[in-house]
Design a protein around this motif. Structure first.
Motif, PDB file in Angstrom:
ATOM      1  N   LEU A  77      13.990  16.221  38.050  1.00 32.99           N
ATOM      2  CA  LEU A  77      13.135  15.027  37.951  1.00 32.99           C
ATOM      3  C   LEU A  77      13.151  14.223  39.245  1.00 32.99           C
ATOM      4  CD1 LEU A  77      13.693  13.406  34.428  1.00 32.99           C
ATOM      5  CD2 LEU A  77      11.826  14.847  35.198  1.00 32.99           C
ATOM      6  N   GLU A  78      14.215  14.412  40.070  1.00 36.30           N
ATOM      7  CA  GLU A  78      14.276  13.708  41.353  1.00 36.30           C
ATOM      8  C   GLU A  78      13.049  14.016  42.205  1.00 36.30           C
ATOM      9  OE1 GLU A  78      16.360  11.393  42.453  1.00 36.30           O
ATOM     10  OE2 GLU A  78      17.632  11.453  40.675  1.00 36.30           O
ATOM     11  N   ALA A  79      12.507  15.226  42.039  1.00 34.45           N
ATOM     12  CA  ALA A  79      11.306  15.605  42.794  1.00 34.45           C
ATOM     13  C   ALA A  79      10.152  14.683  42.415  1.00 34.45           C
ATOM     14  CB  ALA A  79      10.940  17.057  42.498  1.00 34.45           C
ATOM     15  N   LEU A  80      10.018  14.411  41.111  1.00 32.61           N
ATOM     16  CA  LEU A  80       8.925  13.561  40.643  1.00 32.61           C
ATOM     17  C   LEU A  80       9.175  12.109  41.032  1.00 32.61           C
ATOM     18  CD1 LEU A  80       8.531  15.100  37.071  1.00 32.61           C
ATOM     19  CD2 LEU A  80       7.357  15.742  39.179  1.00 32.61           C
ATOM     20  N   VAL A 112       2.919  13.686  34.196  1.00 35.37           N
ATOM     21  CA  VAL A 112       3.048  12.594  35.164  1.00 35.37           C
ATOM     22  C   VAL A 112       1.719  11.843  35.243  1.00 35.37           C
ATOM     23  CG1 VAL A 112       4.834  13.623  36.617  1.00 35.37           C
ATOM     24  CG2 VAL A 112       2.439  14.171  37.077  1.00 35.37           C
ATOM     25  N   PHE A 113       1.793  10.552  35.538  1.00 36.93           N
ATOM     26  CA  PHE A 113       0.565   9.779  35.757  1.00 36.93           C
ATOM     27  C   PHE A 113       0.410   9.551  37.246  1.00 36.93           C
ATOM     28  CE2 PHE A 113      -2.345   6.285  36.021  1.00 36.93           C
ATOM     29  CZ  PHE A 113      -3.205   6.454  34.952  1.00 36.93           C
ATOM     30  N   SER A 172      13.316   1.643  38.732  1.00 29.89           N
ATOM     31  CA  SER A 172      12.344   2.233  37.804  1.00 29.89           C
ATOM     32  C   SER A 172      12.753   1.928  36.369  1.00 29.89           C
ATOM     33  CB  SER A 172      12.275   3.747  37.985  1.00 29.89           C
ATOM     34  OG  SER A 172      11.809   4.063  39.255  1.00 29.89           O
ATOM     35  N   ARG A 173      11.748   1.711  35.524  1.00 30.50           N
ATOM     36  CA  ARG A 173      12.023   1.331  34.143  1.00 30.50           C
ATOM     37  C   ARG A 173      12.036   2.577  33.265  1.00 30.50           C
ATOM     38  NH1 ARG A 173       7.586  -2.351  31.413  1.00 30.50           N
ATOM     39  NH2 ARG A 173       7.016  -0.366  30.507  1.00 30.50           N
ATOM     40  N   VAL A 174      13.018   2.662  32.373  1.00 30.36           N
ATOM     41  CA  VAL A 174      13.153   3.871  31.562  1.00 30.36           C
ATOM     42  C   VAL A 174      13.138   3.512  30.079  1.00 30.36           C
ATOM     43  CG1 VAL A 174      14.632   5.845  31.024  1.00 30.36           C
ATOM     44  CG2 VAL A 174      14.632   4.888  33.334  1.00 30.36           C
ATOM     45  N   GLU A 201       2.934   7.063  38.982  1.00 32.13           N
ATOM     46  CA  GLU A 201       3.271   5.793  38.334  1.00 32.13           C
ATOM     47  C   GLU A 201       4.214   6.004  37.178  1.00 32.13           C
ATOM     48  OE1 GLU A 201      -0.229   3.727  37.032  1.00 32.13           O
ATOM     49  OE2 GLU A 201      -0.856   3.294  39.075  1.00 32.13           O
ATOM     50  N   GLU A 202       4.065   7.158  36.514  1.00 34.71           N
ATOM     51  CA  GLU A 202       4.799   7.346  35.277  1.00 34.71           C
ATOM     52  C   GLU A 202       5.266   8.799  35.200  1.00 34.71           C
ATOM     53  OE1 GLU A 202       3.486   4.408  33.218  1.00 34.71           O
ATOM     54  OE2 GLU A 202       5.228   4.572  31.938  1.00 34.71           O
ATOM     55  N   ILE A 203       6.448   9.009  34.622  1.00 28.21           N
ATOM     56  CA  ILE A 203       6.935  10.360  34.371  1.00 28.21           C
ATOM     57  C   ILE A 203       7.264  10.425  32.889  1.00 28.21           C
ATOM     58  CG2 ILE A 203       8.771  12.035  34.873  1.00 28.21           C
ATOM     59  CD1 ILE A 203       9.120  10.510  37.576  1.00 28.21           C
ATOM     60  N   ALA A 204       6.721  11.421  32.196  1.00 21.40           N
ATOM     61  CA  ALA A 204       6.919  11.469  30.746  1.00 21.40           C
ATOM     62  C   ALA A 204       7.511  12.797  30.307  1.00 21.40           C
ATOM     63  CB  ALA A 204       5.593  11.220  30.036  1.00 21.40           C
ATOM     64  N   VAL A 205       8.705  12.727  29.746  1.00 16.19           N
ATOM     65  CA  VAL A 205       9.359  13.902  29.178  1.00 16.19           C
ATOM     66  C   VAL A 205       9.162  13.804  27.667  1.00 16.19           C
ATOM     67  CG1 VAL A 205      11.542  15.132  28.923  1.00 16.19           C
ATOM     68  CG2 VAL A 205      11.078  13.839  31.013  1.00 16.19           C
TER      69      VAL A 205
END
Ligand SMILES: Nc1ncnc2c1ncn2[C@@H]1O[C@H](COP(=O)(O)OP(=O)(O)OP(=O)(O)O)[C@@H](O)[C@H]1O
Ligand SMILES: [Mg+2]
Length: 367
Positions: free
Chosen positions: A118-121, A141-142, A191-193, A128-132
């Protein structure tokens, strides 16, 4: 399997803490673009090898979770993992070139101290967003220009997602488990999680990351991209200058927090500011006298909770001139907000509502 027409929409390289990452976004017949991530020089076999070294690495360099918030400790760990990585590569893959070694050790550090692939993303400023969305789905991803894209990356398992979520929480003293399967947290970079666990999230464990933007939104950028007119920005400025409180409303991810942040450039330097949020998102200019506060969930025994409401009540005793409320959600929050306004403070907050009319309805009726 669908056949993809491979029109390339974007192509670039990234550096994820020393690991080179190649991104290629292609059009597909699958309704959304495909966001393909490749790690040149790191094949699947290498990844498996690195994964299998995990326990050996942990034994060589034990981590004290309580100290992970300390930047100096993290830097020291980083160096230790680089050394340990070098030793293990020499042991298992003797004769590896120094260049490959550098690649592998940075990959190891990302795995042990970061969020792995995920570090790549996280390294991609365009996202803007990463969604698992559980282990069955690809990670989404957004992209700032292209909107939602499907990546070629899949989580290893739901357990792996759970491990990642707990690791993120542990660093800031939050927990996610069967009893409290929903967690808000943030990463070291701001970043917000949000994480959720199965079976509350039926498709498996999820992690949603709203990426921290290194360059916070400014009023000028918002005027330039047509978010608001110069006249409206001037009106907002006049309101703030004259201590008129404002609420920013909109739907999910409509830009409420970013707008609140952009307004901060209008706050006079002579004012004392207290911000209250669930997770740290606001970044105020350096000149401000600013006390950022964040709320806290209860621990598994149900103790130690600090609600937004309590922080708001507490803030009134800290002599603020300006109060920033990350999100006004409950009736009590709204009551306190108005109390703060009545007692002579300027309050700026965000509230979930589709338009100005709805905002008034929400503020004047119990939820
Ligand atoms: N004016 C804007 N123009 C273009 N993009 C924007 C603008 N404002 C915010 N964004 C982007 O939209 C995303 C969501 O922004 P933000 O977090 O401010 O929304 P929000 O309404 O506070 O969301 P939430 O409902 O989750 O609290 C961010 O990635 C941000 O960079
Ligand atoms: Mg927000």
């Amino acid at each position: 399997m669908a056949e993809y027409t491979q029109k390339i929409l974007a192509e670039y390289n990234l550096d994820a803490h020393g690991t080179t990452v190649m991104i290629q976004i292609v059009e597909s017949s699958d309704f959304v673009p495909l966001y393909n991530v490749t790690f040149p020089g790191i094949g699947d076999a290498t990844k498996l090898l690195v994964m299998s070294l995990r326990s050996e690495l942990t034994a060589m360099v034990p981590i004290d979770p309580a100290r992970l918030e300390d930047k100096r400790y993290l830097t020291a760990l980083n160096v230790k993992y680089l050394d340990a990585g070098n030793i293990l590569i020499d042991k298992y893959v003797p004769g590896t070139s120094s260049e490959t070694k550098k690649l592998l050790t940075s990959y190891i550090v990302n795995m042990m101290l970061g969020l792995g692939d995920l570090e790549a993303l996280l390294a991609d400023e365009n996202l803007e967003e990463i969604a698992v969305n559980g282990a069955k789905d690809y990670i989404w991803v957004f992209h700032k220009e292209l909107g939602w894209c499907k990546t070629n990356m899949k989580p290893a398992s739901d357990n792996a997602i759970y491990d990642q979520a707990s690791a993120i929480g542990r660093r800031i003293g939050r927990e996610i488990n069967n009893l409290s399967p929903l967690m808000d947290a943030e990463l070291a970079d701001g970043s917000r999680v949000n994480a959720t666990l199965y079976p509350v999230s039926q498709g498996g464990n999820t992690i949603t990351i709203r990426k921290f933007s290194k360059n916070p939104w400014t009023m000028t950028a918002m005027i330039k991209n047509g978010t608001l007119s110069i006249e409206l920005a001037s009106l907002v400025w006049l309101c703030i200058q004259n201590e008129i409180s404002l609420l920013f409303s909109g739907g999910t991810a409509s830009g409420k927090t970013s707008f609140l942040n952009a307004c901060s450039m209008f706050f006079p330097a002579t004012r004392r500011i207290i911000s209250i949020e669930e997770t740290r998102e606001l970044q105020l200019p350096g000149f401000a006298q600013w006390i950022p506060m964040v709320s806290r969930d209860p621990n598994p025994e149900g103790k130690g909770e600090i609600t937004l409401y309590r922080l708001m009540v507490n803030a009134l005793r800290q002599r603020p001139d300006i109060m920033l409320i990350g999100e006004v959600r409950t009736e009590k929050d709204a009551e306190t907000l108005f109390e703060a306004i009545h007692t002579g403070h300027s309050v700026y907050g965000t509230v979930h509502a589709d338009n100005a009319q709805d905002t008034i309805v929400r503020m004047t009726n119990p939820p």
